[in-house]
Design a protein around this motif. Structure first.
Motif, PDB file in Angstrom:
ATOM      1  N   LEU A 102       0.824  -1.202   0.000  1.00 17.83           N
ATOM      2  CA  LEU A 102       0.000   0.000   0.000  1.00 17.83           C
ATOM      3  C   LEU A 102       0.865   1.262   0.000  1.00 17.83           C
ATOM      4  O   LEU A 102       0.472   2.285  -0.570  1.00 17.83           O
ATOM      5  CB  LEU A 102      -0.934   0.005   1.212  1.00 17.83           C
ATOM      6  CG  LEU A 102      -1.945  -1.146   1.286  1.00 17.83           C
ATOM      7  CD1 LEU A 102      -2.935  -0.906   2.413  1.00 17.83           C
ATOM      8  CD2 LEU A 102      -2.689  -1.318  -0.034  1.00 17.83           C
ATOM      9  N   ILE A 103       2.026   1.196   0.627  1.00 19.79           N
ATOM     10  CA  ILE A 103       2.943   2.335   0.603  1.00 19.79           C
ATOM     11  C   ILE A 103       3.344   2.646  -0.835  1.00 19.79           C
ATOM     12  O   ILE A 103       3.390   3.811  -1.249  1.00 19.79           O
ATOM     13  CB  ILE A 103       4.191   2.051   1.464  1.00 19.79           C
ATOM     14  CG1 ILE A 103       3.821   2.038   2.951  1.00 19.79           C
ATOM     15  CG2 ILE A 103       5.282   3.095   1.207  1.00 19.79           C
ATOM     16  CD1 ILE A 103       4.949   1.620   3.859  1.00 19.79           C
ATOM     17  N   LYS A 104       3.611   1.615  -1.611  1.00 15.75           N
ATOM     18  CA  LYS A 104       4.006   1.814  -3.011  1.00 15.75           C
ATOM     19  C   LYS A 104       2.900   2.509  -3.803  1.00 15.75           C
ATOM     20  O   LYS A 104       3.171   3.354  -4.655  1.00 15.75           O
ATOM     21  CB  LYS A 104       4.362   0.474  -3.648  1.00 15.75           C
ATOM     22  CG  LYS A 104       5.647  -0.140  -3.129  1.00 15.75           C
ATOM     23  CD  LYS A 104       5.924  -1.485  -3.791  1.00 15.75           C
ATOM     24  CE  LYS A 104       7.202  -2.110  -3.248  1.00 15.75           C
ATOM     25  NZ  LYS A 104       7.463  -3.449  -3.858  1.00 15.75           N
ATOM     26  N   ILE A 105       1.642   2.150  -3.511  1.00 11.46           N
ATOM     27  CA  ILE A 105       0.520   2.741  -4.239  1.00 11.46           C
ATOM     28  C   ILE A 105       0.423   4.238  -3.967  1.00 11.46           C
ATOM     29  O   ILE A 105       0.328   5.053  -4.888  1.00 11.46           O
ATOM     30  CB  ILE A 105      -0.796   2.031  -3.855  1.00 11.46           C
ATOM     31  CG1 ILE A 105      -0.794   0.593  -4.374  1.00 11.46           C
ATOM     32  CG2 ILE A 105      -2.010   2.799  -4.405  1.00 11.46           C
ATOM     33  CD1 ILE A 105      -1.978  -0.228  -3.911  1.00 11.46           C
ATOM     34  N   THR A 106       0.448   4.616  -2.688  1.00 10.92           N
ATOM     35  CA  THR A 106       0.314   6.039  -2.358  1.00 10.92           C
ATOM     36  C   THR A 106       1.600   6.810  -2.650  1.00 10.92           C
ATOM     37  O   THR A 106       1.557   8.013  -2.909  1.00 10.92           O
ATOM     38  CB  THR A 106      -0.101   6.231  -0.891  1.00 10.92           C
ATOM     39  OG1 THR A 106       0.810   5.524  -0.031  1.00 10.92           O
ATOM     40  CG2 THR A 106      -1.512   5.695  -0.667  1.00 10.92           C
ATOM     41  N   GLN A 107       2.752   6.128  -2.621  1.00  9.97           N
ATOM     42  CA  GLN A 107       4.000   6.792  -2.994  1.00  9.97           C
ATOM     43  C   GLN A 107       4.006   7.121  -4.486  1.00  9.97           C
ATOM     44  O   GLN A 107       4.436   8.207  -4.895  1.00  9.97           O
ATOM     45  CB  GLN A 107       5.204   5.905  -2.661  1.00  9.97           C
ATOM     46  CG  GLN A 107       6.561   6.549  -2.938  1.00  9.97           C
ATOM     47  CD  GLN A 107       6.827   7.758  -2.059  1.00  9.97           C
ATOM     48  OE1 GLN A 107       6.622   7.704  -0.853  1.00  9.97           O
ATOM     49  NE2 GLN A 107       7.268   8.854  -2.658  1.00  9.97           N
ATOM     50  N   LEU A 108       3.504   6.200  -5.301  1.00  9.89           N
ATOM     51  CA  LEU A 108       3.400   6.440  -6.740  1.00  9.89           C
ATOM     52  C   LEU A 108       2.458   7.606  -6.999  1.00  9.89           C
ATOM     53  O   LEU A 108       2.729   8.463  -7.859  1.00  9.89           O
ATOM     54  CB  LEU A 108       2.900   5.191  -7.452  1.00  9.89           C
ATOM     55  CG  LEU A 108       2.655   5.320  -8.964  1.00  9.89           C
ATOM     56  CD1 LEU A 108       3.942   5.691  -9.689  1.00  9.89           C
ATOM     57  CD2 LEU A 108       2.071   4.018  -9.526  1.00  9.89           C
TER      58      LEU A 108
END
Length: 572
Positions: free
Chosen positions: A286-292
């Motif tokens: 989920l971090i990757k999703i919001t970081q993107l």
């Protein structure tokens, strides 16, 4: 079957039913949630299905439905809060954790359940969404904007449903039961319908932040809702276990169809799989999703016309913004600063002349600031609950806010409870000075202010002050790096006694991220670009440090959350 009532989040009494297992109990619980217009008694035959033989079953009547008479007019999010309250009631009653619960939700209840898992991040085993009503077929052109307009003139407006039994099921006997049921509620509160559609759109667009194991049952001959949106929702899910089942020829009332056993068997199989599935952490995913999302905003990859709109808004802000007192404060100190928030909380339009006051009023009424003010209301209510709890236990209340700004709301609590002790810290000197001025104005001796960096571990080394309520509000969403905010978590954990309370806010969703980034500046006079954190990510961060979340509040728009957790374990 037994019946009773439970108290929801606002003390309203809601009617519920429970069914005992018909064979040896497996210790698991299934919640059956009825569709719009209906009530829990209509789920009786479904609750007695063989697929639920070893499970204890619970259901309840929504507000204004069945035997629950309270709340004829309400926001859709109240249904979500009711579900959260019911889950907590069932867990306490049955002495179970959320991991022992599976939810089966039909139609509108499918939107309630999916919103709940998105916003509250519960730890349930899974859910089955039966023809979820993410997009209702409104056959009248422009029906939604027309209803929204009418609600400005009549908030309690009700509309009669166009849905007939013959469009819900092919089963003639079930049609007759529906048509002769005196507890069917034909009217829909217009406010619920409009806010349902808005919330459903939000949840579908942001479904990638849902990690709960999910089964979606989609009817191909559905006259009530758009089945295609259900597939869009499903495809976005980050759930490690998910399944999409197409029910050919089924009408909307899937569980009452002639071939309903096909759907029930699919639910039973998925439910067993969900309870047996290993628990895995999806925080990094989920971090990757919001970081993107954050990186995309930072790169400026937005449509040309949208970019032109933001450029015009920036020009107007710098050209006319200083006429508004609120905008002037934001331009000087940053729109994320404590003094800006203090002005937002006061919510009194002011500016140069009539035009300045009009600009300021529109500024204060933006959805983000409305959410901020509701966050304050929710935070005060949560903190007050914990103050009362500690006082009832005979404990001295000691509060620490690690980045409180002027903390006007804590000034209010310090005045209300002269026997408590409050320490407010903040990084910005002007916030500390303003807070001290407020304390002096009200002659308060039980609140003091210190300048400190919330993310510097050294500021937590003084162990002489041991707070039993720690507040982390409106600060984590300003920083993208979890390693940095872990410093703050480790710091407060080192100061807190076991069993003390942590009140923390989150921002799992925001409708204006791009506008904020391209128009407003932060306290460092740079672009205000936020990486939002899902409630799941935020709860997991605190859980890793020994905190167990107890409850949560959220505004009607799904923007800001206020959670409370107990420090249950602590490293030596």
């Amino acid at each position: 079957m037994k019946t009773g009532t439970f108290r929801s989040f606002d003390k309203a009494e809601l009617f519920y039913r429970e069914w005992e297992p018909t064979q040896e109990a497996n210790g698991k619980v299934v919640l059956l949630l009825h569709r719009g217009h209906e009530h829990s008694e209509r789920l009786d035959s479904i609750a007695r299905s063989s697929i639920f033989a070893g499970y204890k079953i619970f259901s309840y009547d929504n507000r204004g439905h069945g035997y629950t008479k309270e709340g004829a007019t309400y926001e859709f999010m109240n249904l979500v809060r009711d579900l959260d309250a019911f889950v907590r009631f069932v867990c306490e009653k049955e002495h179970i954790t959320q991991e022992a619960i599976f939810v089966v939700a039909n139609s509108v209840a499918g939107v309630v359940a999916s919103t709940w898992v998105h916003d509250f991040a519960p730890k349930i085993a899974g859910m089955a969404l039966v023809a979820p009503a993410f997009k209702i077929k409104l056959y009248v052109p422009l029906a939604k904007p027309a209803l929204a307009l009418m609600l400005h003139f009549k908030e309690g407006l009700n509309i009669t449903s166009y849905v007939k039994a013959k469009f819900l099921t092919h089963n003639a006997e079930e049609q007759k039961r529906y048509n002769t049921d005196p507890l069917i509620t034909p009217n829909i509160p217009a406010k619920q319908l409009v806010t349902l559609l808005d919330t459903a759109q939000r949840v579908v667009e942001d479904a990638s932040l849902i990690v709960t194991p999910t089964l979606v049952l989609s009817a191909t001959a559905d006259y009530v809702v758009e089945s295609s949106v259900q597939k869009i929702f499903y495809d976005k899910l980050s759930s490690p276990l998910k399944r999409f089942v197409v029910l050919e020829g089924f009408y909307h009332g899937v569980l009452y169809e002639q071939n309903a056993q096909i759907a029930l068997d699919a639910i039973g199989a998925f439910m067993r799989e969900a309870f047996a599935a290993p628990k895995v952490s999806l925080k990094e995913h989920l971090i990757k999703i919001t970081q993107l999302e954050k990186d995309t905003i930072a790169k400026g990859e937005i449509p040309f016309l949208q970019n032109c709109s933001f450029a015009f808004q920036r020009f107007m802000l710098h050209r006319f913004g200083r006429l508004s007192e609120g905008m002037s404060i934001g331009l000087r100190y940053g729109f994320d600063s404590g003094v800006t928030l203090d002005y937002i909380y006061k919510n009194t339009p002011n500016g140069q002349g009539a035009l300045g006051k009009i600009i300021d009023k529109n500024y204060l009424n933006s959805i983000g600031w409305k959410g901020i003010r509701q966050r304050k209301v929710n935070a005060i209510a949560t903190i007050r609950e914990k103050i009362e709890h500690l006082r009832a236990q005979g404990e001295k209340v000691r509060i620490l806010d690690i980045a409180g700004g002027p903390a006007r709301y804590l000034i209010e609590l310090a005045r209300e409870y002269p026997d408590i002790e409050v320490l407010v810290r903040d990084y910005q000197e002007q916030n500390i000075e303003q807070g001290r001025a407020l304390a002096k104005e009200f002659s308060l001796k039980n609140i003091r202010y210190e300048q400190a960096d919330a993310f510097d571990k050294q500021t937590y080394e003084n162990r002489s002050y041991q707070p039993n309520i720690v507040i982390i509000s409106g600060v984590f969403e300003l920083f993208e790096d979890n390693a940095l905010i872990q410093n703050a978590i480790d710091g407060v954990t080192s100061m807190m006694p076991k069993g003390s309370f942590l009140v923390y806010t989150g921002q799992p969703w925001h409708p204006q991220l791009e506008q904020i980034a391209y128009v407003l500046g932060n306290h460092q006079q740079k672009q205000w670009i936020m990486r939002r954190r899902s409630q799941y990510e935020l709860d997991t961060l605190f859980a890793q440090s020994g905190f167990e979340k107890n409850s949560m509040k959220i505004d009607d728009w799904g923007i800001f959350t206020v959670s409370v957790a107990t420090l249950t374990c602590k490293d030596a």
